[in-house]
Write an enzyme that holds these catalytic residues in place. Structure first.
Site, PDB file in Angstrom:
ATOM      1  N   HIS A  81     -12.988  14.614  16.033  1.00  0.00           N
ATOM      2  CA  HIS A  81     -14.325  15.180  16.244  1.00  0.00           C
ATOM      3  C   HIS A  81     -15.303  14.087  16.643  1.00  0.00           C
ATOM      4  CE1 HIS A  81     -17.630  18.025  15.628  1.00  0.00           C
ATOM      5  NE2 HIS A  81     -18.306  16.966  15.201  1.00  0.00           N
ATOM      6  N   ASP A 160     -21.951  28.001   8.324  1.00  0.00           N
ATOM      7  CA  ASP A 160     -22.506  26.979   9.212  1.00  0.00           C
ATOM      8  C   ASP A 160     -23.234  27.624  10.384  1.00  0.00           C
ATOM      9  OD1 ASP A 160     -22.887  24.200  10.116  1.00  0.00           O
ATOM     10  OD2 ASP A 160     -21.719  24.897  11.806  1.00  0.00           O
ATOM     11  N   ARG A 167     -31.476  25.680  10.766  1.00  0.00           N
ATOM     12  CA  ARG A 167     -31.885  24.265  10.810  1.00  0.00           C
ATOM     13  C   ARG A 167     -32.518  23.938  12.149  1.00  0.00           C
ATOM     14  NH1 ARG A 167     -26.630  21.315  10.088  1.00  0.00           N
ATOM     15  NH2 ARG A 167     -27.849  19.420  10.358  1.00  0.00           N
ATOM     16  N   SER A 182     -22.006  20.337   7.687  1.00  0.00           N
ATOM     17  CA  SER A 182     -21.827  21.190   8.857  1.00  0.00           C
ATOM     18  C   SER A 182     -20.542  20.800   9.604  1.00  0.00           C
ATOM     19  CB  SER A 182     -23.051  21.036   9.769  1.00  0.00           C
ATOM     20  OG  SER A 182     -22.816  21.588  11.028  1.00  0.00           O
ATOM     21  N   LYS A 186     -16.284  22.650   9.060  1.00  0.00           N
ATOM     22  CA  LYS A 186     -15.527  23.207  10.192  1.00  0.00           C
ATOM     23  C   LYS A 186     -14.171  22.515  10.325  1.00  0.00           C
ATOM     24  CE  LYS A 186     -19.310  22.692  12.650  1.00  0.00           C
ATOM     25  NZ  LYS A 186     -20.508  22.689  13.421  1.00  0.00           N
TER      26      LYS A 186
HETATM   27  N1  URA Z   1     -22.737  18.771  14.857  1.00  0.00           N
HETATM   28  C1  URA Z   1     -22.529  19.782  13.975  1.00  0.00           C
HETATM   29  O1  URA Z   1     -21.555  20.522  14.079  1.00  0.00           O
HETATM   30  N2  URA Z   1     -23.420  19.941  12.991  1.00  0.00           N
HETATM   31  C2  URA Z   1     -24.498  19.146  12.810  1.00  0.00           C
HETATM   32  O2  URA Z   1     -25.250  19.338  11.877  1.00  0.00           O
HETATM   33  C3  URA Z   1     -24.699  18.098  13.751  1.00  0.00           C
HETATM   34  C4  URA Z   1     -23.791  17.938  14.763  1.00  0.00           C
END
Ligand code: URA
Length: 435
Positions: A81, A160, A167, A182, A186
């Site tokens: 990621h 999320d 947010r 967040s 995932k």
């Molecule tokens: N990427 C995400 O998936 N969440 C965040 O809060 C910031 C970047």
């Protein structure tokens, strides 16, 4: 405790219990907790932060708010990621390399938003390529080729989805515990055994300083470990665009070229480090052995074969590997020339991303379409000496944008000076191993 009391506790700097965090996440997903209360709590978290234990509990509560995947490959599944950058096509290079070395890479990726690009938009520039895959098809492709890339399924981490949208609208994105929960919720929900994080640092990244990036990286690695996953993070430079190309099909072409052995130095160093770490986290060798395996995978053409096969299995035309003319071609282009002699001492990364967006390569709103042919190819980079009249870059677009106005604005992304003002190139800033 009532939601009101939980908000008040965090407002006063208190530490929330696992039960309180779970209650809030569950209540928000079911709709029992309204947006205004969740917004107040998010702002309190932004201002008061969270302990590592609270962050880990929030991550796990969010991960379990929806479906938990576990693709059955019979091997070691590794996810990669990136926290987001400009010109960041490393997934398209590192993932096929790792897959060709025996790692399974089930990759759920996102679309670009704001000035940063997204892997799904890049792959969709390949004619016919599908990123909406059923779980069965995703697992089948993964078993056959060791590599599949799909868009995030709607049933994955609904907490999320709701919290991130809130947010975005309440100026509560830039909180390290909230970013960590967040991202990691995932990654944990997609069922990877190993997670390699690329935390970008610099003016084109979320984290502008190495200190903040390191804090975020360590927190994410710890959250992964607490969830029983092997996890590591690389801090990599995003003070200038990565590689020469920015924009969807342009970046796919650059990634294909990299797998043919023709990558610019910065792109190659970051991609090689990520691929090596993905192979190493799967337990397939020492760091040095994994690096050599990765290099051989490119030299032998095996990594490129994996990418080609993935394109075919996901409905795309693998002919693009050898014929870039199969990509949609841009309707207009504009060359940019140096207006002075000197050294390039900097290229504003965030501004490059925003210019690429105005050419049509990204979206300002989630529902916007992207122009897959749009973007920028740099001829020159930081540290290069240029003479007045040398070509610095070419802008491409098929959109109805003000190309002349954008080109005038683009000239401002370059900083010039003398040789002593050129920064030292450092593409990999730090590696944090959590296993
Ligand atoms: N990427 C995400 O998936 N969440 C965040 O809060 C910031 C970047």
């Amino acid at each position: 405790m009532t939601t009101y009391e939980i908000i008040a506790k965090k407002k006063q700097g208190g530490e929330l219990s696992q039960e309180e965090i779970q209650q809030v996440v569950d209540g928000y997903v079911t709709g029992d907790i309204p947006d205004y209360q969740m917004s107040a709590l998010l702002m309190a978290i932004c201002l008061r932060s969270m302990s590592d234990r609270e962050t880990a509990d929030l991550t796990m509560s969010m991960a379990h708010s929806g479906e938990m995947m576990k693709p059955d490959t019979g091997g070691f599944n590794v996810d990669k990621h990136s926290t987001g950058g400009v010109g960041d096509k490393t997934t398209l290079i590192a993932a096929p390399i790792a897959a060709s070395c025996g790692v399974y890479v089930p990759k759920m990726s996102g679309r670009g938003l704001g000035h940063t690009g997204g892997t799904i938009d890049k792959l969709e520039s390949i004619p016919g390529f599908r990123t909406e895959l059923s779980y069965e098809r995703f697992t089948d492709i993964l078993r056959k080729n060791g590599l599949a890339v799909a868009g995030q399924s709607g049933s994955l981490v609904p907490a999320d989805k709701k919290i991130y949208a809130l947010r975005n609208a309440t100026a509560t994105v830039d909180s390290i515990p909230l970013i960590c929960s967040s991202i990691m919720s995932k990654k944990i929900a997609t069922g990877a055994d190993g997670i390699v994080l690329d935390v970008k640092v610099g003016d084109g990244a979320f984290m502008k300083t190495a200190e903040d990036a390191e804090k975020l990286a360590e927190l994410m690695v710890r959250a992964g470990r607490l969830a029983g996953r092997k996890c590591s993070a690389l801090l990599t430079d995003m003070s200038k665009p990565l590689g020469h190309s920015v924009g969807n099909s342009l970046e796919v072409i650059e990634a294909i070229e990299a797998l043919k052995g023709n990558a610019p130095k910065d792109l190659w160093e970051v991609s090689l480090a990520l691929a090596s770490e993905m192979i190493s986290i799967a337990g397939l060798g020492t760091a040095e052995e994994c690096r050599v395996m990765a290099e051989k995978a490119v030299a032998s053409g095996k990594a490129l074969e994996r990418l080609s096969k993935m394109i075919e299995l996901q409905g795309g035309d693998p002919g693009v590997i050898d014929d870039y003319g199969l990509f949609a071609s841009p309707k207009k282009k504009k060359e940019i020339f140096a207006d002075r002699d000197g050294f390039i001492t900097g290229i504003s990364c965030e501004k490059t991303g925003l210019i690429s967006l105005s050419l049509g390569a990204g979206r300002s709103k989630k529902e916007d379409d992207v122009d897959s042919s749009a973007g920028i190819v740099f001829d020159r980079t930081v540290g290069d000496e240029v003479c007045k009249g040398d070509r610095l870059a070419v802008l491409y677009t098929s959109s109805e944008c003000d190309l002349e106005g954008i080109a005038a604005d683009f000239a401002g992304v370059f900083r010039f000076g003398d040789k002593t003002e050129c920064p030292e190139e450092k593409n990999i800033i730090k590696i944090i191993k959590g296993y």
